[in-house]
Structures are given as C-alpha cells and as structure tokens.
Design a protein around this motif. Structure first.
Motif, PDB file in Angstrom:
ATOM      1  N   ASN A  99       0.856  -1.186   0.000  1.00 20.21           N
ATOM      2  CA  ASN A  99       0.000   0.000   0.000  1.00 20.21           C
ATOM      3  C   ASN A  99       0.892   1.237   0.000  1.00 20.21           C
ATOM      4  OD1 ASN A  99      -2.548   1.125  -0.049  1.00 20.21           O
ATOM      5  ND2 ASN A  99      -2.673   1.307   2.173  1.00 20.21           N
ATOM      6  N   PRO A 100       0.745   2.106  -0.998  1.00 20.01           N
ATOM      7  CA  PRO A 100       1.613   3.286  -1.007  1.00 20.01           C
ATOM      8  C   PRO A 100       1.410   4.123   0.255  1.00 20.01           C
ATOM      9  CG  PRO A 100      -0.112   3.440  -2.690  1.00 20.01           C
ATOM     10  CD  PRO A 100      -0.179   2.066  -2.122  1.00 20.01           C
ATOM     11  N   GLY A 101       2.508   4.607   0.813  1.00 19.58           N
ATOM     12  CA  GLY A 101       2.414   5.405   2.035  1.00 19.58           C
ATOM     13  C   GLY A 101       2.464   4.565   3.300  1.00 19.58           C
ATOM     14  N   GLN A 102       2.554   3.237   3.125  1.00 22.09           N
ATOM     15  CA  GLN A 102       2.559   2.379   4.316  1.00 22.09           C
ATOM     16  C   GLN A 102       3.698   1.345   4.259  1.00 22.09           C
ATOM     17  OE1 GLN A 102      -1.572   0.815   4.821  1.00 22.09           O
ATOM     18  NE2 GLN A 102      -1.563   2.133   6.622  1.00 22.09           N
ATOM     19  N   ALA A 103       4.867   1.760   3.759  1.00 21.16           N
ATOM     20  CA  ALA A 103       5.974   0.797   3.634  1.00 21.16           C
ATOM     21  C   ALA A 103       6.337   0.203   4.994  1.00 21.16           C
ATOM     22  CB  ALA A 103       7.192   1.471   3.017  1.00 21.16           C
ATOM     23  N   ASN A 104       6.365   1.050   6.023  1.00 25.45           N
ATOM     24  CA  ASN A 104       6.710   0.553   7.371  1.00 25.45           C
ATOM     25  C   ASN A 104       5.638  -0.430   7.871  1.00 25.45           C
ATOM     26  OD1 ASN A 104       4.776   2.592   7.591  1.00 25.45           O
ATOM     27  ND2 ASN A 104       5.905   3.813   9.097  1.00 25.45           N
ATOM     28  N   TYR A 105       4.385  -0.046   7.708  1.00 26.60           N
ATOM     29  CA  TYR A 105       3.268  -0.871   8.202  1.00 26.60           C
ATOM     30  C   TYR A 105       3.199  -2.205   7.435  1.00 26.60           C
ATOM     31  CZ  TYR A 105      -1.550  -1.950   9.605  1.00 26.60           C
ATOM     32  OH  TYR A 105      -2.677  -2.553  10.113  1.00 26.60           O
ATOM     33  N   CYS A 106       3.278  -2.121   6.089  1.00 24.17           N
ATOM     34  CA  CYS A 106       3.193  -3.352   5.273  1.00 24.17           C
ATOM     35  C   CYS A 106       4.363  -4.287   5.586  1.00 24.17           C
ATOM     36  CB  CYS A 106       3.180  -3.016   3.781  1.00 24.17           C
ATOM     37  SG  CYS A 106       1.722  -2.087   3.295  1.00 24.17           S
ATOM     38  N   ALA A 107       5.559  -3.702   5.762  1.00 20.90           N
ATOM     39  CA  ALA A 107       6.723  -4.537   6.093  1.00 20.90           C
ATOM     40  C   ALA A 107       6.521  -5.209   7.449  1.00 20.90           C
ATOM     41  CB  ALA A 107       7.990  -3.677   6.102  1.00 20.90           C
ATOM     42  N   SER A 108       5.984  -4.456   8.414  1.00 22.73           N
ATOM     43  CA  SER A 108       5.782  -5.049   9.750  1.00 22.73           C
ATOM     44  C   SER A 108       4.778  -6.197   9.674  1.00 22.73           C
ATOM     45  CB  SER A 108       5.319  -3.985  10.753  1.00 22.73           C
ATOM     46  OG  SER A 108       3.980  -3.573  10.507  1.00 22.73           O
ATOM     47  N   LYS A 109       3.707  -6.008   8.917  1.00 22.36           N
ATOM     48  CA  LYS A 109       2.647  -7.021   8.880  1.00 22.36           C
ATOM     49  C   LYS A 109       3.052  -8.229   8.029  1.00 22.36           C
ATOM     50  CE  LYS A 109      -0.353  -4.907  11.517  1.00 22.36           C
ATOM     51  NZ  LYS A 109      -0.755  -5.478  12.814  1.00 22.36           N
ATOM     52  N   ALA A 110       3.845  -7.980   6.963  1.00 23.86           N
ATOM     53  CA  ALA A 110       4.377  -9.118   6.192  1.00 23.86           C
ATOM     54  C   ALA A 110       5.326  -9.911   7.083  1.00 23.86           C
ATOM     55  CB  ALA A 110       5.101  -8.608   4.944  1.00 23.86           C
ATOM     56  N   GLY A 111       6.086  -9.198   7.923  1.00 24.82           N
ATOM     57  CA  GLY A 111       6.956  -9.857   8.896  1.00 24.82           C
ATOM     58  C   GLY A 111       6.153 -10.729   9.850  1.00 24.82           C
ATOM     59  N   VAL A 112       5.006 -10.241  10.273  1.00 29.17           N
ATOM     60  CA  VAL A 112       4.155 -11.004  11.191  1.00 29.17           C
ATOM     61  C   VAL A 112       3.701 -12.319  10.530  1.00 29.17           C
ATOM     62  CG1 VAL A 112       1.862 -11.008  12.308  1.00 29.17           C
ATOM     63  CG2 VAL A 112       3.378  -9.035  12.571  1.00 29.17           C
ATOM     64  N   ILE A 113       3.406 -12.256   9.240  1.00 34.67           N
ATOM     65  CA  ILE A 113       2.961 -13.484   8.552  1.00 34.67           C
ATOM     66  C   ILE A 113       4.116 -14.496   8.465  1.00 34.67           C
ATOM     67  CG2 ILE A 113       2.159 -14.397   6.323  1.00 34.67           C
ATOM     68  CD1 ILE A 113       0.388 -11.864   6.094  1.00 34.67           C
ATOM     69  N   GLY A 114       5.312 -14.022   8.142  1.00 30.85           N
ATOM     70  CA  GLY A 114       6.480 -14.920   8.091  1.00 30.85           C
ATOM     71  C   GLY A 114       6.793 -15.485   9.469  1.00 30.85           C
ATOM     72  N   PHE A 115       6.685 -14.641  10.477  1.00 31.61           N
ATOM     73  CA  PHE A 115       6.910 -15.062  11.869  1.00 31.61           C
ATOM     74  C   PHE A 115       5.900 -16.158  12.249  1.00 31.61           C
ATOM     75  CE2 PHE A 115       5.920 -14.541  16.397  1.00 31.61           C
ATOM     76  CZ  PHE A 115       7.175 -14.487  16.982  1.00 31.61           C
TER      77      PHE A 115
END
Ligand code: NDP
Length: 269
Positions: free
Chosen positions: A171-187
């Motif tokens: 989502n444009p404007g949410q690189a930090n948020y999207c990265a954190s949530k993609a991290g949560v899925i991998g975790f």
C-alpha cells in the motif's frame, strides 16, 4: 417442534463453549477497536480475558466492569486490564509470569496491538519506520516469546496474530506498516513449524478495511478509494474479525496452523 424443544436448541447455541472449564486468554491492545471486540467475543465464549494495553482509560475500565457483571463464576470467567507496552520485552515476560502465578494457565494469546505512521518512503523518518516495526513486529516477538514458555509446559496453546491484508498487496504510504505485517505473517509460519510438536497452533488473521480509530484517521477520499475495492460493498466491523479469531482459538481449529485467514470482504482476491 414443541416450545420446550426449541428452547433447548436456543439454550444449547447460547452456551459458552466451555462453561465449566477455565480458559485464559490474553489480548494485546484489547482496550479499543478490534482488540476490544475480540475481548468481548472470547468472554462471551467462556474465556477469562486479560487485556494487555498501553494505556487503560475510563472507557476500557467501564467496558471491563460491564462484562464482569455478566459472569456468574467470577473465579473462572472474568476480564482484567493490565498495562503493557508490547515493545518492552521484559515487561511482557513479567506480565505472563503474573498471569501464570495468578491464574495458573495461559491458553490463548492474541497479538493485536498495532500502530500506523503513514508517509511516502521519501519522507518517512527513521523514527517513524522504527516506531511501527518495533510495535507491530518486535511487539509480536516480545509477547509471543514470553507466552510460549508456559504454553510449551502445558503442551497446548493457540496464538493468533493480527496482520493486515496490505501485507499481501502492499500500500503506497505504508511501507513501514506493510513490512511489519508481512513480517508477522512470516513469523507466524516459522513459529507454527517450531512449536507444533508442543500442541500449540499459530495463525494470523489479515483484516481488510475495518472501522476503528485507526481507519477513522483516513480522509474521505482515501476511505472511498478503499471501499471501492471491497466486493461486499461495506467496511468491516471489529466483530467481523473477532468471530474469526474466536474460531481460530476454539477446538474447531485444532488442525489449523501456520495459516493466514484474510477477512476483508473480498478486497484482496
Ligand atoms: P486501534 O488504533 O483502534 O487500537 C490499537 C490498540 O493497540 C489500542 O488499544 C492501543 O493502545 C494498542 N497499542 C498500540 N501500541 C501499543 C503498545 N506499544 N503496547 C500495547 N498496546 C498498544 O487499532 P485497530 O483496532 O484498528 O487495530 C488492531 C489491529 O488490527 C492492529 O494490529 C492493526 O494493525 C490491525 N489492522 C487493523 C485494520 C483496520 O482497518 N482497522 C486493518 C488491518 C489490520 P492505546 O489505546 O493505549 O493507544
């Protein structure tokens, strides 16, 4: 069908799942929004719930008092507030130890606490990047690591992590948020593989556009653009997420682990 039979059926479906067996759940960020709906849903299903939140305001205290009035077995079924900043690993360990000392068990952990600090990458400060990653991703690491100790000794437990559909789409404007949530899925997938052998399941729920304080910050234009992408043509409500979390916490989901359940009205098909 007689009136007696229909009353029996209604009663059966209105019963908490485990009325006489104590089940303890902890929900981070449970004081408002999606977390609050999860707390209420789990309580109505018969769990005792510990709300672990950054700040506990009067509205959260009132919500807890109202739920506790509904309990006919307060020693087995209650709601409690505890202060917790999920970015503080030592505080997460201390809180889990307190829960075990006071209640003897921790059956369900819902990692729900989350924040946003939106902005295009060109203008995103390191502080805004760190704030979101520390809360949304490191917070999940901190609390999960604390909670799996007692769950491993119990040889049972359910962990449910609240991710986001934008982890899958970007989502444009949410690189930090999207990265954190993609991290949560991998975790989620990695820990599911690590601790399945101990009888613990770990799953994620990826909400779409849900009406809470977090999305009330968006402009009307952003909101309309989001809703235009939802085939079910409505914003989700916190209860839409809570019901899915409650399913994943229940014995009905005993054979489900490492999954991400997208709850977004069809937005990311
Ligand atoms: P809200 O902003 O309404 O609530 C967030 C909750 O998290 C609050 O109770 C807040 O506490 C708590 N919190 C924030 N930081 C911390 C911290 N460091 N330690 C402990 N608690 C903290 O958000 P939502 O209910 O909308 O979101 C809940 C979850 O769902 C989040 O993980 C979010 O990313 C995710 N999500 C939400 C979507 C939506 O459309 N709303 C879509 C997809 C995912 P306090 O009240 O003290 O600030």
């Amino acid at each position: 069908m007689s009136a007696e039979q229909s009353r029996e059926i209604v009663n059966k479906f209105n019963q908490p799942a485990w009325p006489f067996q104590k089940m303890v759940a902890m929900v981070t960020g449970g004081g408002r929004g999606i977390g609050r709906a999860i707390v209420e849903e789990l309580f109505q299903k018969g769990y005792s719930v510990i709300i672990a939140d950054y700040s506990i305001d009067a509205a959260a205290e009132e919500f807890v008092a109202e739920l506790n009035k509904q309990s006919i077995t307060p020693e087995h079924r209650f709601v409690k507030c505890e202060k917790l900043d999920v970015t503080d690993g030592a505080a997460a360990v201390a809180l889990v130890e307190k829960i075990i000392a006071e209640h003897g068990q921790l059956d369900v952990l819902v990692n729900n606490a989350g924040v946003t600090k939106d902005g295009l990458l060109m203008r995103m400060s390191e502080a805004d990047w760190d704030f979101v990653i520390d809360t949304n991703l490191k917070g999940v690491y901190n609390v999960t690591k604390a909670a799996i100790r007692p769950m491993m000794s119990q040889k049972r437990g359910k962990i449910i992590n609240i991710a986001s559909v934008v982890a899958l789409t970007g989502n444009p404007g949410q690189a930090n948020y999207c990265a954190s949530k993609a991290g949560v899925i991998g975790f989620t997938k990695s820990i599911a593989k690590e601790i399945a052998v101990r009888g613990i399941t770990v799953n994620a729920v990826a909400p779409g556009f849900i009406e809470t304080d977090m999305t009330r910050k968006l402009s009307d234009t952003q909101r309309e653009a989001m809703l235009a992408l939802v085939p079910l043509k409505r914003a989700g409500q916190p209860e839409d997420i809570a019901r899915v979390v409650s399913f994943l916490a229940s014995p009905s989901a005993d054979y489900v682990t490492g999954q991400t359940l997208v709850v977004d009205g069809g937005m990311a098909m």
